[in-house]
Write an enzyme that holds these catalytic residues in place. Structure first.
Site, PDB file in Angstrom:
ATOM      1  N   ASP A  28       1.354  -0.865  -0.076  1.00 56.37           N
ATOM      2  CA  ASP A  28      -0.185   0.213  -0.118  1.00 56.37           C
ATOM      3  C   ASP A  28       0.706   1.014  -0.047  1.00 56.37           C
ATOM      4  O   ASP A  28       2.516   1.515   0.409  1.00 56.37           O
ATOM      5  CB  ASP A  28      -0.259  -0.269   1.421  1.00 56.37           C
ATOM      6  CG  ASP A  28      -1.601   0.784   1.081  1.00 56.37           C
ATOM      7  OD1 ASP A  28      -1.863   1.603  -0.003  1.00 56.37           O
ATOM      8  OD2 ASP A  28      -2.466   1.180   2.307  1.00 56.37           O
ATOM      9  N   HIS A  45       2.947   3.628  -8.944  1.00 56.41           N
ATOM     10  CA  HIS A  45       2.807   1.769  -9.140  1.00 56.41           C
ATOM     11  C   HIS A  45       3.823   1.361 -10.125  1.00 56.41           C
ATOM     12  O   HIS A  45       4.747   0.662  -9.625  1.00 56.41           O
ATOM     13  CB  HIS A  45       1.629   1.094 -10.318  1.00 56.41           C
ATOM     14  CG  HIS A  45       0.510   2.321  -9.085  1.00 56.41           C
ATOM     15  ND1 HIS A  45      -0.038   1.575  -7.665  1.00 56.41           N
ATOM     16  CD2 HIS A  45      -0.934   2.529  -9.754  1.00 56.41           C
ATOM     17  CE1 HIS A  45      -1.193   2.255  -7.468  1.00 56.41           C
ATOM     18  NE2 HIS A  45      -1.280   3.098  -8.832  1.00 56.41           N
ATOM     19  N   GLU A  75     -11.833  -4.443  -5.170  1.00 63.56           N
ATOM     20  CA  GLU A  75     -12.112  -3.632  -4.687  1.00 63.56           C
ATOM     21  C   GLU A  75     -11.389  -2.223  -5.868  1.00 63.56           C
ATOM     22  O   GLU A  75     -11.834  -1.454  -6.113  1.00 63.56           O
ATOM     23  CB  GLU A  75     -12.216  -3.390  -3.772  1.00 63.56           C
ATOM     24  CG  GLU A  75     -13.243  -4.188  -2.278  1.00 63.56           C
ATOM     25  CD  GLU A  75     -13.060  -5.444  -2.465  1.00 63.56           C
ATOM     26  OE1 GLU A  75     -11.863  -5.797  -2.378  1.00 63.56           O
ATOM     27  OE2 GLU A  75     -13.928  -6.256  -2.531  1.00 63.56           O
ATOM     28  N   LEU A 139      11.791 -20.343  -3.762  1.00 68.14           N
ATOM     29  CA  LEU A 139      10.309 -19.467  -3.740  1.00 68.14           C
ATOM     30  C   LEU A 139       9.110 -19.127  -4.487  1.00 68.14           C
ATOM     31  O   LEU A 139       9.054 -19.401  -5.856  1.00 68.14           O
ATOM     32  CB  LEU A 139      11.029 -18.200  -3.737  1.00 68.14           C
ATOM     33  CG  LEU A 139       9.947 -17.395  -3.344  1.00 68.14           C
ATOM     34  CD1 LEU A 139       9.587 -17.154  -1.550  1.00 68.14           C
ATOM     35  CD2 LEU A 139      10.012 -15.678  -3.731  1.00 68.14           C
ATOM     36  N   ARG A 196       1.712  -4.752   6.039  1.00 72.11           N
ATOM     37  CA  ARG A 196       1.463  -3.857   5.206  1.00 72.11           C
ATOM     38  C   ARG A 196       2.254  -2.553   5.468  1.00 72.11           C
ATOM     39  O   ARG A 196       2.403  -2.148   6.543  1.00 72.11           O
ATOM     40  CB  ARG A 196       0.020  -3.888   5.944  1.00 72.11           C
ATOM     41  CG  ARG A 196      -0.748  -2.697   4.987  1.00 72.11           C
ATOM     42  CD  ARG A 196      -2.440  -2.470   5.400  1.00 72.11           C
ATOM     43  NE  ARG A 196      -3.062  -1.912   4.099  1.00 72.11           N
ATOM     44  CZ  ARG A 196      -4.170  -1.641   3.241  1.00 72.11           C
ATOM     45  NH1 ARG A 196      -5.201  -2.387   4.028  1.00 72.11           N
ATOM     46  NH2 ARG A 196      -4.554  -1.114   2.591  1.00 72.11           N
ATOM     47  N   GLU A 215       1.035 -13.463  12.225  1.00 71.89           N
ATOM     48  CA  GLU A 215       0.427 -12.178  12.684  1.00 71.89           C
ATOM     49  C   GLU A 215       1.194 -10.946  11.860  1.00 71.89           C
ATOM     50  O   GLU A 215       1.028 -11.091  10.449  1.00 71.89           O
ATOM     51  CB  GLU A 215       2.211 -12.288  12.867  1.00 71.89           C
ATOM     52  CG  GLU A 215       2.261 -13.627  14.358  1.00 71.89           C
ATOM     53  CD  GLU A 215       1.927 -13.169  15.707  1.00 71.89           C
ATOM     54  OE1 GLU A 215       2.010 -11.805  15.874  1.00 71.89           O
ATOM     55  OE2 GLU A 215       1.136 -14.273  15.414  1.00 71.89           O
TER      56      GLU A 215
HETATM   57  C1  FPP Z   1      -1.479   0.318  -3.449  1.00 73.83           C
HETATM   58  O1  FPP Z   1      -0.822   1.335  -3.433  1.00 73.83           O
HETATM   59  C2  FPP Z   1      -1.438  -0.522  -4.473  1.00 73.83           C
HETATM   60  C3  FPP Z   1      -2.085  -0.918  -5.436  1.00 73.83           C
HETATM   61  C4  FPP Z   1      -3.571  -1.163  -5.609  1.00 73.83           C
HETATM   62  C5  FPP Z   1      -1.783  -2.284  -6.910  1.00 73.83           C
HETATM   63  C6  FPP Z   1       0.302  -1.943  -6.190  1.00 73.83           C
HETATM   64  C7  FPP Z   1       0.570  -2.566  -7.362  1.00 73.83           C
HETATM   65  C8  FPP Z   1       1.770  -2.526  -7.023  1.00 73.83           C
HETATM   66  C9  FPP Z   1       2.605  -2.651  -6.360  1.00 73.83           C
HETATM   67  C10 FPP Z   1       2.564  -2.995  -8.926  1.00 73.83           C
HETATM   68  C11 FPP Z   1       2.220  -4.414  -9.553  1.00 73.83           C
HETATM   69  C12 FPP Z   1       2.827  -6.115  -8.761  1.00 73.83           C
HETATM   70  C13 FPP Z   1       2.792  -6.637  -9.977  1.00 73.83           C
HETATM   71  C14 FPP Z   1       3.249  -7.908  -9.007  1.00 73.83           C
HETATM   72  C15 FPP Z   1       3.495  -6.580 -10.991  1.00 73.83           C
HETATM   73  P1  FPP Z   1      -2.513   2.933  -3.355  1.00 73.83           P
HETATM   74  O2  FPP Z   1      -2.549   3.339  -5.077  1.00 73.83           O
HETATM   75  O3  FPP Z   1      -3.408   2.545  -3.193  1.00 73.83           O
HETATM   76  O4  FPP Z   1      -2.020   3.724  -3.273  1.00 73.83           O
HETATM   77  P2  FPP Z   1      -2.351   5.009  -1.748  1.00 73.83           P
HETATM   78  O5  FPP Z   1      -3.308   4.324  -0.988  1.00 73.83           O
HETATM   79  O6  FPP Z   1      -0.889   5.866  -1.657  1.00 73.83           O
HETATM   80  O7  FPP Z   1      -2.962   5.959  -2.860  1.00 73.83           O
END
Ligand code: FPP
Length: 250
Positions: A28, A45, A75, A139, A196, A215
């Site tokens: 996140d 991202h 979601e 892994l 997280r 945990e």
């Molecule tokens: C949350 O940050 C992150 C996501 C919803 C996407 C996670 C995706 C990646 C890390 C890249 C893709 C992964 C792979 C495996 C190729 P957010 O956008 O909710 O951040 P915010 O809460 O600060 O807005």
């Protein structure tokens, strides 16, 4: 030869860590990371993918058996279409650019989540990476994509109900093992640690059934800032927890 005390102490610290067999990560804070730097959410991202690579390397290096990354939740469809499209593109590009290295690193990749509703091109990419890494024994990397725990549990209950209706299954024989074996994680160990990033403290529909005794560790850093120091801090927190699984401990 003299031993550098700083290196010796890092090694001692590392050897005292308990290593979870399975770590689940709610990645996140990509958007906030980008916003702080005046960048677009997409840049956040993109930087998040670099952090994914670091997480894989660290998991291999520290001997984690299973790493499950929450990449796109059911979601997340509520996000703007451009961002959704970008996240889908990132998964495609990650597979294209990293497949050879993942094979070299002996990583087995599996994607969990509702793939039936994904478009066929992405479905074949997913199937391809799973097939090409299926024989790997290092892994286990699970990417939760279009995943939501409530719908996963609902689908498992529906599958059991179908078996009961057809007479294949006696309702009395439905137990936790039966339900667990109908989840997308069937046959895999439950996560020991859920991490997280970004300071938020919730599970957001991630591995709800499987995390019954995990945990939970929350760190302030946003996902793109995930590195070895964050990883080790999470492992230290995990090491210090007294896991009793409902018992009274030793
Ligand atoms: C949350 O940050 C992150 C996501 C919803 C996407 C996670 C995706 C990646 C890390 C890249 C893709 C992964 C792979 C495996 C190729 P957010 O956008 O909710 O951040 P915010 O809460 O600060 O807005």
């Amino acid at each position: 030869m003299s031993i550098n005390p700083a290196i010796a102490s890092v090694e001692t610290e590392r050897s005292n860590l308990k290593i979870p067999a399975h770590i689940g990560v709610i990645m996140d804070g990509n958007g906030r990371w980008a916003q702080k730097r005046g960048l677009s959410r997409m840049e956040g991202h993109k930087a998040g993918v670099e952090a994914v690579r670091r997480a894989v390397e660290l998991s291999i290096d520290y001997g984690v058996d299973y790493l499950t990354l929450f990449a796109f939740s059911s979601e997340n469809w509520r996000r703007p279409p451009d961002e959704i499209k970008y996240l889908f593109g990132l998964l495609r590009r990650f597979v294209a650019s990293d497949l050879a290295r993942l094979i070299r690193q002996n990583v087995r990749v599996r994607i969990i989540g509702d793939r039936a509703s994904l478009e066929s091109g992405l479905r074949s990419i997913i199937e391809d990476v799973e097939v090409k890494t299926a024989a790997n024994t290092g892994l286990n990397l699970l990417i939760a994509f279009n995943y939501g725990a409530k719908s996963e549990i609902t689908a498992a209950v529906r599958a059991l109900a179908v078996k009961v209706a057809s007479g294949e299954l006696d309702p009395g024989s439905i137990d936790e093992i039966a339900l667990g074996s109908h989840l997308s994680t069937a046959g895999l160990p439950d996560p020991d640690l859920i991490l997280r990033t970004s300071g938020e403290m919730r599970l957001s529909n991630f591995l709800l059934w499987q995390s019954a005794y995990a945990e939970l560790v929350f760190v302030e850093e946003n996902w793109p800032d995930f590195d070895e120091s964050v990883f080790v801090r999470a492992l230290k927190a995990f090491t210090e927890r007294d896991r009793r699984f409902g018992g009274i401990g030793t």
